[in-house]
Write an enzyme that holds these catalytic residues in place. Sequence first.
Site, PDB file in Angstrom:
ATOM      1  N   ASP A 232      68.639 -45.412 -91.756  1.00 56.57           N
ATOM      2  CA  ASP A 232      68.904 -43.890 -92.629  1.00 56.57           C
ATOM      3  C   ASP A 232      70.314 -44.706 -94.005  1.00 56.57           C
ATOM      4  OD1 ASP A 232      68.486 -41.162 -93.581  1.00 56.57           O
ATOM      5  OD2 ASP A 232      70.932 -41.119 -92.846  1.00 56.57           O
TER       6      ASP A 232
ATOM      7  N   ASP B 170      71.984 -42.277 -96.418  1.00 52.37           N
ATOM      8  CA  ASP B 170      73.111 -40.571 -96.675  1.00 52.37           C
ATOM      9  C   ASP B 170      73.555 -40.562 -95.418  1.00 52.37           C
ATOM     10  OD1 ASP B 170      72.816 -40.307 -99.893  1.00 52.37           O
ATOM     11  OD2 ASP B 170      70.826 -40.472 -98.671  1.00 52.37           O
TER      12      ASP B 170
ATOM     13  N   ASP C 298      72.856 -40.393 -89.272  1.00 57.31           N
ATOM     14  CA  ASP C 298      73.767 -39.062 -89.594  1.00 57.31           C
ATOM     15  C   ASP C 298      72.678 -38.182 -89.219  1.00 57.31           C
ATOM     16  OD1 ASP C 298      72.406 -39.191 -91.555  1.00 57.31           O
ATOM     17  OD2 ASP C 298      74.382 -37.900 -91.917  1.00 57.31           O
TER      18      ASP C 298
HETATM   19 MG   LIG Z   1      71.623 -39.340 -93.795  1.00 61.33          MG
END
Ligand SMILES: [Mg+2]
Length: 250
Positions: free
Chosen positions: A12, A14, A191
């Site tokens: 991922d 961000d 996240d």
């Molecule tokens: Mg993310």
Amino acid sequence: MPAKGDCALFLDFDGTLVEIAERPEAVVVAPGLPNTLATLRDQLGGALALVSGRSIGTLDGFFGPHRFDAAGLHGVEHRLRGELAPCRPTDHPKLRALIEALPTRLPLHPGVLIEDKGCSVGLHWRLAPEYEEELTKLVQEMAAGLGSEYRLQLGKAVAEILPAHASKGGIIDYFLHQPPFAERTAVFIGDDLTDELGFATVNGRDGVSIRVGKGPTIAQRRIETPAELRRCLSEWASKGRIDVERLSPA
Ligand SMILES: [Mg+2]
């Protein structure tokens, strides 16, 4: 323990490779990260892909001159072995009409941001957290109004509307059926809520799921911060080995 050469690495963007910024365009890619990822990709025989809610064009802007294989917009578009399978906004007239009308339907506040990604749209309230409840409800209603072809994806101070068929779990599964990703142990690092769908896919294929940061998760392991992940990636690139065994359990 997955050995280098046997892994397919999915990342991922961000909140995982970069710290989340107040505005999406304000994130900063750490110097050296693009080259670290390119080294890992080459060591993995090409089996490294970014898996993001961002568009692939936006990711390319952050990582230029590198152009990594990627799934953009949570899998609405992807690039595999350098070949782009794009999304076409013209295939989404109902969504486009909604996006065009959005500025008149949102609370007037400079901190409420519209991120138009062509075939999806994100509403951000990181700068106006007092609008979380109102915006979440509004976006839920708008997504429902588009019918079953679209769905809502909640994230950190963001709500997105995207084509219902798209998910990080689905696109990771697709990549794992294609060379050079097939026949490898999947490692996915993310996240946020959208990444939990990817963790489920990876867990179901005897892969390794890693959550960056706090919060409940179905991931197996945890890394505290994007900075800590970047340190791990550098170490893996210089050792020539993806070493997940030393990471904390989630
Ligand atoms: Mg993310």
